[in-house]
Structures are given as C-alpha cells and as structure tokens.
Design an enzyme around this catalytic site. Structure first.
Site: not given
Lengths: 369, 369, 369, 369
Positions: D259, D298
């Site tokens: 930390s 497509r």
C-alpha cells in the site's frame, strides 16, 4: 483522444497530483515551502521510463508505489528529508482517481469540440432542408411526408441533449479525490483538498469519494448515451444510402469506403465507425455500473476496473463524433430522389408542422449554447 | 410499484391520454367541445376486459389499435360522428410513450418517498455515530481508523447524489410524446402538445421525441446508478454482519432471514434483495442503451423493448430502497465489537477528519433538500 | 412459456422436489417408506393459495420456508412424526435451483418445438430458392449476386447452430441441485442425489453446484445467442420489406401489423417482436454473468437474481422463435422484384457457388437432425 | 496474450491468409503454381511499417485495402501479372475474420496452459485438504461444517467445466472465413476453402459465416463464464483473507500487494486482478451479443466491433487465470484458524459427505483430462 488516455498523459497527471499535493500541504503549513518546491521541481522535470514503470505498476497492483519510489530517489538527490514527504497523507487510489479525472477532463474538451462541430453541421443541415419534403418512415415502412430538416433537427436535438447531459455529469464527476489510507483525511485537512482541487482545475468534493462511484458511472452512462445518439444518425444515413433508397450519401473521401473485392462499392465507413461504437458502448457502461457495489472504504476490483473502460468509452464516443461530424458536414442529399421516393409512396404531400418544428428545434439549440 | 407499472395503470394512462388529446384539440378548435366531452366521458367510465385487451394488443403489435377500436364502439353508442375523432392525429407510439412516462411519473413518487426514508435514516445514523471509532477497511483488509459515522455519511452521499441525478433525468424524460404518424404533427399543432402536457402533468418537448430515446436511456441509467448506490450499502452491511466481524446487523424481523435448513441462522435478507437488484440493473440499463440506434422517424424493435425493461428497473430500484430503508432504520450497531476489531487491527486510534467530514456531509445533505 | 415459468409451475416443481426427496430418502433407508408415501400424497394433493404463498416467500426471502411450513401442517394431520421429515436434509436453494431447472426443462421443450418449426421452414425456403438470383448486400450496399436460397441457408445455419449450442448447454445445466445447508450432503448421501435426479428427469451432478453458476450462465448465453440468430433474420426481412426494396414481406395476418394512424401501412410486426427480443437479451445474459462471483458455499444476491432473468430469456427467445417461425412459414418473396433490383445494381449475374452452398447447408442441417 | 492480439500478430496472420489463399488456389488450378510461390515468398518476407499501415487501415475502414496494395507493389517487382492475383476472390472481411480466428487460436493455447496450471493447483489443494474441517458459509453467515477440500473442489469444477465449454466453443468458432464479395465463393470453390483451412490449422465451415456470428458470440460468452468462475475463487479467497477471518492468504510476493499509504498492509492483489476482470467481462460479452443482428450478407458495424472486444476478453481471462494460478499455487491456509472459526460458530463437527464429494470431484476432473 488516444493520447489523452495514454501512458504519457497518465504519468503527467500523476506527477501533477504529487506536485499539487505538496504545494497545498505547504500552504496549509503541513510541510515546508522549500520541501514543496523541491517536490514540485522534481515532478516537473522527472524523466521516467514509462514502459518499465507500467510493468512495475502491474506487478505491484498500483501505479503509486513504483512512481513514488522513483520520485523519492530523485528528491533525495536534492534534499534528503524531503524525500519522505512526497505523497504524504495520500494513498494509491487518491492518485489513480485524480489522475483519471484529469484525463477525463482533457478528454471532455476533445469531445465537446467534436460534438459542437457535429451539432453545428446538423443545425445547418436542418435549416437548409427545413422545407425539403421527403418520405417519413416508421417501423422501416413508408409512413407520411416530413421534411429532411425535421429528420436533421431530430438528430440535432438527440446529440445536443446528450452532450448537455455529459457536461452536467462532468460537473459532478470531475472532482479531486484525496482521502488518505481510509478516506478519513488523516494527517491532512480539508484546506488541502480545496487548494489541490483549485490548482488542478477540478471541483472539491463534499467528502472523499473513493468508494462512491456514482460520478464515474454517471460519466460512463452519459458517454454511452451520446454515442447512442450519434449511432442513431449513422443508422439513418446508412439506410438512406442504400442503393434502392439513394437519398443521401456520405461524402466521397479519397481512400475511404472502398472494398477490397468490389471496385464499384462506396461503403458508409463513417456510419460503420459510429454504429460499431454504439454497439460497444452499452456493455462498457454496464461494466462500470456492475462495479458500483464496492467494499467498505475502498473496494477490491471494482474501481480498478473503471480506468480502461472509461478510456475506451471516451475513445469510442470521440471516434463516433468525429466520423459523423465529417459525414454530416459533407452529406450529399439527393433532393430529386427524396421527391421520387415520396411520390412513389403515395402518401400525399402534407408535411404537417415539419418546418415549424425545425424552427423550434433550432431556437432551442441556439438558446442552449 | 408493481401496480404503478401494471396493466390497470397502463390502461388508465392510455385512457387519460385519449381524453386529454380530445380536450386539447377542442381547445385549439380542431374538434368540437361536445365531441371532446363525449370522448372524455367514455374514457372516464369505460369498462375494459384487460386480459382480452392485452392479448389483442400482443397480436396487433400495439395497444392503441384494439383500445381505440373499443373506444370507438363505446363512443358511437353516444355520438356517431365523434367515434372517428378519438385518437385523431395521434399514433400508437404517442399513446405508448406518453403512457409509459405517466407510469414512470407515478413510479418516481414512490422512489422518492423510499429514497428519502433511506437518506433520512442514513443521516441519523451518521450523526449518531459521527465519533464512534471503527476499523476502516480497504481492499478487504484492515487499513486505518475511521468513525462509523464516516461510513454512514458515505452511504448517504452515494444515495442522495444518485437520487438527485434521477430527479434531474426525470425533468428531461417525463415529457409528453405527441407527433402523429411520422412525428410531423400533421393535423395537429403545437398548442395541442402544450395543452396536453399541462393537463397530464408532463413537460412539453421542443419537438416530438419518438425516435430520440436519450431521455428514457437517461432514466434507466439513473435508476441503475441509484440501485448501485443502495447495493453498496448492502455489500458493506453484509460484510459487517459476518460472524467473525459482527459489527452491525440487520434488524430482527419476524419471519424474515430464516433458513429452511438451519434454525440458528439469521440471514441478511434485506441486503440480499438490494444486492440482487444491483446485479440485475446494469444489464437492464445496457438493454435500453442498446436500443438507441432507432431507424428513421420511428424504430422497429428498439422502443418496443423499453417498456418492460424500464418497469423492471423501477421495481428493482424501489425494492432495493425499501429493503435497505428498513435495514438502516433498524440497524443494530455493536459498538464494543467495533472497538474490539479496531484494537485487534493495531492501527492506532487516529480517526483523522472523520467527524468533520460527517458534519460536512450532513450540511451538504440538508442544503440539498 | 409464460405458464412454464409461472407461479403454478413453480409450485408444482417445488412439490415434486419434496416428494422425490422423500421417496429417494426412503429408498436409501434414511426415512421410512410410509413417511415418504404420506409426504408424496400431500405433495400430490396439497391445495395452496399461491398469491398468499408468494407474499410470504417475498417476506421470508425464500420460498422454501413458508411452503415447508404448509406441508408440515398438512402432513401432521395425517402422520404427526412424518411432518418433521419433509424437506429433511435439504435447504432453500436446493429447492429453488432444482425447481428452476425443472421449469427450464419444460421451457426447453417449447423452445425446441418452435425452433424446429423455424428451421424446417428455413430449410424449405432455402431449397425453393436455391437458384433464385438476387442482389447480395454488404455494409448496406449492393455487392454481388447471390441466390435467395443462400440467404435463407445462412439464416438456417445460424438458428440451427445456436439451437444445438443451447441443447448442449442443457446437458450441463439441467441438473439436480441437492446439497443441504452448506452443500456437504450432511444427513444425506449421493444415492439420494442419483435417485432424485432420475425421478425428476434431471442429470446428477458430480457435486452439489449451489455456488457454481456456470451452468445457468451457459444456458443464459445460449438463449441470448439463439435470440440473436433469430433477430438477424428479422433484421434482414425488415430491410427486404422496405418499400423501396420490396423483395420479401411478412405474411398478411388479420389484425396484425396495422397502424393506428395510417390505414395503408403493413408493419413487420413479427420482425419487431424478434428484434425487440434481440435488443433485450444481451443485457439479460450480462446480468447473469455479473452474478457469478458468488460468496463461499452459497452466495448473497447472485443466485437469487437469476430466476426472473432466466425466465425472461426463455420467454423472449420463445417469442422471437414463434414470431419468426410464422414470418418464414408465410414469407412472400417477390421474385420479379429480386430480379429488378439485381439488374438495376449492375453487378453481373454470377451467383458463384450459391446453389452448391445451399445444398451443403441443407445436407449439414439434415445430418444434424 | 497482449502479443497474440497485437499488431505484429495481426499482420502475420493477414500475410498467412494471403499466402494460404494463393497456394490453395494454385492447388485447385485457379492460379498458377508460380504465381502462388511468388505471393508466398512476398508474404513470408514482406517488411511492413505497421504504424503506417494501421493508420491507413483506420482511414480506409479496412485493413485489407492498404495491405493488399503494399503486397501488389512488392509482388509487381518480381512478377508483374502475379500482382493482381494476390487476394483474388477474397474480400476484406475474409481476411479480418480469419486473422481474428488465428489470433484466437494462439490466444487459446495460452489460456489452456494457464487454466490447466490453475486446475492442477486446485486439484492438489482439494486433495491436501479433503478432510480439513472448516466453517461453511452461506449468505455470508456461518452455516455448517465442510472441509477446505470441498471448497477447493467446487472451485476446481467451476474452472474445469468453464474451460471445457471454452474448448467446445473453439471447435465451432476457430473456423476459416472465405466467401468473397457477397459470401457466394464467386471465382472460388469449396476446395479452396478446405485446403486453406487445413493449411492454416482452422476448421472448414459448412458455408462462409461472415454474417453468422454465433461462433464469435459463443467464444465471448465462454470466456466471460471462465472469467466468472475464476472471479468466484478470488471472491472467496479475498473474504477468507479478511483480518477477522484470516483463514487463507495469497502468497507473499516481493513488491506485490503493498500500500502506498500503509506499510502494514498485504493486499490481495491477485484477487483484485481476477475480480476486476470478472466485473468487466459480462459487459464485453453483451457487446458482442448486441452486434449479432447483422445486416444482409455482411453487416455494418456489428462485426467490426468484435475484434477489440474479443481481444480484451482473451486478455482479461488470461490475466485472471494467471493471477489466481499464482495465488492458488502458493495459497497459505491457516488450519488452526479454520478450526478456531469453526469452533466459535458452534455448528457441530459433521462435515457430511465432504471428503467423499472431494474424491468424486477429483475423479471427475481426472477423467476429464
């Protein structure tokens, strides 16, 4: 936009955070002015190997630890005791959240510029075609006459309203995060928060927000909504550009929209970019919403998930705005085709209040700016 | 809330729409006052078999057609020529969208009531425990001391901010929809829009919004964010209630939280309701965002998907608020356990600015009301 | 499908669970055969006020507690000591998960029936039009010639593959859940699991799965994919039905597809249902995926969120299949229009391997059945 | 994994596509063997400025056009007429889809390696602790005794089942795409498809799949489910590592889990990585599901959205597997703490069938390999 959320910009934001923190603490008498100056100078001039730093950050699980380690080394070369005072009182998430909001702020100015380009182009289009009749279509079937300006005015209000929502969300989200180890401001005070916020151009929060993520979530949702509003235009333009409809087309751009198989094709590539963004954005907003239930004073996993997702939302929104800005700016409207399709649909010629509605929309838009 | 989005309420809203439309058209001189009165009387008194109507609506793909057919039959019994004039100028989506917004408005008043109950309880909790020390936890590990009030103040600001966002979104979303067949107000005028909006207690839009869905999307996202803010409280309470932590507990409620296998258990059922809602809400918001790219003047599929999703979001948000309102109202905080766990973590006793932050949060909350 | 996931079906499944549990325990010698018979008789004949039960279940946070209480009362009237032995060794989630899987199994047979109706109709359509030339379109622009059969064969393989995925997921998901209070089978044995599974027509798991939700998630995703494959057909049909294209149309159905504003319209209502489902499904799948990280031996909120979401996915998928089954069954293909649009696009007449591909697809489909 | 989806790998896959296409066409007699050899040599040796190519691809809306242009220039230097024959019969999406599947295949081998490392470690853990008693917890409350091995066996089956689903989906998805301009194989034949597929190590499809996206969607969902199964382990480990529970811990790794504010902390960084991935994955799966309703032969926008999303899912899944693999490999289980917490919960000592279930799970896992 890629730069705004790139590693260089993140490093710059992180260094600005540390410099502003030191300066604010000095102003509040928590550290000496000299210390703050040394820290500020190092943050302004530090040369950092970004790739190496990124790797260490991934290993450590946080950017702050390897970055602060580097800063301490550099500061110690100038002023030994000052080294410990960089990052004093702050924690990793303070740096990460604030840096993300600084990046978001930079991203917003790019978004706003593109969005205003698009809305201005839409306003011109609406005005030009306020009285150009065309077939209105509902449920993908011919319905009743409208004007092309009415269609453009709808696009305009959609984007403009979404942009205003985004700006509103920024008011609540582009906020400094500073709370220290457990969000209690231990070793700090609220004066530091206010001074840092002012120095960095962010708002000061009523309280540290490290475990309250509604601001980030609001930003994400507003970006997704804006992308959706732009995608709606792309949906319409691509439908109008179908060969059998042929009412409007993206502008021809050298080298864009071609097909690798069929030389005759002119693909709606701008619409493709915007629709693709609109397909991706909802899931990204959901990802951020899904992380809101964060544990205790600082969550595990939830907020760490936000950075890349938010960056992607900014990029997709910006890309969609830029693509459709160019499309609308150069949109080729085929008025005879509009007329022909309308006549063929045999639904009369009453465009109702279309032109009046366009005027209302333009007035609403102007007032709004 | 189930009633607010139930079939009865939908029918009531639909009938109110038709009555208000007729009245507004009469005021604008588009139909006679007598006709509007007959329509209004029939809408006020019509007896409709809701199950039958729902089935016909599903078949027709729209509620308006079978409903208007019924109204015409009833009106024709009183005044033949008036029968044709009900629904005049309007289209199915005008009715559907406006009815949904009327239901949302009713839903909002239930949400606001529950949310204020919750925030008031949270404010009391924050005040009571402004100075009660406890262990602050980050990444699910003990970090530094805070006060329980600081935790509660964070919950408070999370819910309160989310509620204000929802109220803001309602300003933009609880808007009349009236545009006719293609959104051009053909056969109508803007005066009808303004009169209807006023009569129904909705805002008037700058333009019909049938293909601009950012308002609905904003509402959905704001509900999901509010649910997330409530879910965050549930996450924390359920973690605090773990046997090994044992710092806070849901109130004991007769017949709630039991286990069908283990008589000794006391399950956090209120938290379960809120967490479950918080898991479901993000996907629901994404569903609505995903439908924004609607086709032309009225989309196919996108807006039809919104009604049930929005209803579910209202119900989940309301359920989460109600569940956690009761939990916070009766929360049992075990101060000795807070003390014991803090001492065992051995992280000192400095709660930093916790109490000052609580006062700031409470002041912010009060100002906000 | 609404019935399959309705309250009556849930109650029936829950009673079947309790009866099968008692019978299996008797076969394993854990309770007496007489006790199992009394329990079985009460489960077969119990009259339960469903609305009242649902309310109590919502209050208790679980269906099992109020249901088992009722059963105990009824059993005690016949055989005092047996009353305690109903639900013995089981816990609420055992009942909830198994009942949900029984409902899912019933739902699957409805899905399979509709899906096979649709794929058979698609196979016929592909065969009929194997050599009917039309314009192939890519990126919403005319591209090269194909045959209508090739388009239909693509639809067919899309739905068929998705259906097979769903069937595969059912193999892994339609599994008995029985683990007791913490999933350890305390007081039970694996023989009970195997006997119950066989009696209820579910598979036996390698281990109780109450905190492993991949089966439910796989089911949800497979439903969403199937809905997407059906939605793709709806997208295409609705585009083909546009007035300017006019190549194929939904069949005319009395009272369906009308417009409340425009008598001339023929709306693609079947496509609307399917597209609406396809817009909703992805978010619902995400909701279930979002709950997978369940806590310890039985989660809080995650699994409780699944039931209504899964029910909705079954209903949406079934609705989409039914709607498009009817559309494809009666699809009106306008061959002259196909020819006209192809000629106008001026892209030659070479349909490549279209017919051969159709034959391949049909062979693949037949082999698959 | 970043490399597998990076620009270099994409370019390599694209060049392999073009070389294999030429070679297959030569074998089918569609082009000469000499031409195929020249094309193959150029593809094997071409030096391409990737950044420049990427920019041109973004502008063109497709990678194929600028890449094929470069290849033609290079081939023309060796054999003028051959230049036109590279990419013959293929289209942009053929290259894009096939390249994506080649990347996915490479990604899969990385996933499988990490997943097997994790499942092997889980199997060892389950075996070691098959009889180690601990408190089973449900709804975040102490419930009944289980063994730690039962918990690990649940984790094991969760990951293993999800991995098998992913492998199954790969069978259906890692398929060559080759269809030409409109998916009709115009100018090609199915022999080319089969030869190319074999050469590239992909399956041959029954028909080109450019507009049927269920394979990609299945892959995306299976990745999200696997990530969820890994995230479930992370959820549990992080809960067990809470200071007040303290039953199991991530291994200590130098420089990880620290930390920046609190030197005493040992954060569950591996769990953080996995939980963060599990929060992001559901929305990404929804994004791909949301694009399934692609237009005609497509789509516009739908399939173009998939590439980056799928890449992200592979990376998140891989990262989660790697992180939790290391965590489980080195997991520190505190047996006295397990005992202490179980005793304190006062729920007896009957672990039911826990050890037998572990044996069943391990047998199931072994059989499965």
């Amino acid at each position: 936009m890629i730069a705004a959320f790139g590693d260089d910009a993140l490093l710059r934001a992180a260094l600005d955070f540390e410099a502003a923190l030191a300066k604010a603490q000095a102003a509040e008498g928590l550290i000496s002015t000299e210390t703050a100056e040394v820290i500020g100078q190092v943050c302004a001039t530090a040369k950092v190997d970004i790739a190496e730093l990124a790797e260490e950050a991934a290993h450590a699980g946080t950017l702050a630890i390897p970055l602060v380690f580097r800063l301490r080394t550099l500061i110690a070369e100038r002023d030994g005791p000052a080294a410990k005072l960089v990052h004093k009182g702050a924690t990793s998430q303070d740096l990460a959240d604030t840096a993300l909001m600084l990046q978001a702020k930079a991203g917003m100015s790019l978004i706003v510029a593109e969005a205003q380009g698009l809305t201005d182009a839409l306003a011109r289009l609406a005005r030009t075609h306020a009285e150009t009749p065309m077939l209105g279509r509902t449920l993908l079937q011919g319905a009743l006459p409208i004007t092309f300006g009415l269609k453009a005015a709808n696009w305009l209000l959609g984007v403009d309203t979404a942009l205003r929502r985004l700006e509103r969300e920024c008011d609540g989200a582009l906020v400094l995060q500073l709370g220290g180890g457990a969000g209690s401001l231990a070793g700090l005070n609220f004066g530091v928060v206010e001074r840092m916020a002012a120095a960095l151009g962010l708002a000061a929060p009523p309280m540290p927000w490290q475990a309250r993520r509604d601001g980030v979530a609001g930003l994400a949702c507003a970006l997704a909504i804006l992308t959706g509003a732009v995608g709606k235009i792309a949906r319409d333009v691509s439908l109008l550009a179908q060969g059998e409809v042929a009412e409007a087309f993206e502008p021809r751009v050298e080298g864009r929209g071609g097909s690798s198989a069929m030389a005759h094709k002119r693909n709606p590539t701008g619409c493709q970019v915007a629709l693709s963004a609109a397909i991706r954005a909802p899931g990204l907003a959901a990802s951020i919403l899904g992380g809101m239930t964060q544990e205790h004073e600082r969550g595990l996993g939830g907020w760490q998930a936000e950075g890349p997702v938010l960056a992607e939302l900014f990029q997709l929104t910006h890309g969609a705005l830029a693509a459709m800005g160019a499309v609308i700016e150069g949109l080729e409207v085929d008025a005879p085709a509009l007329h022909r399709n309308l006549a063929r649909a045999d639904v009369g010629a009453d465009t109702g209040e279309s032109s009046a509605l366009v005027r209302r929309a333009l007035a609403h838009y102007r007032k709004d700016r």
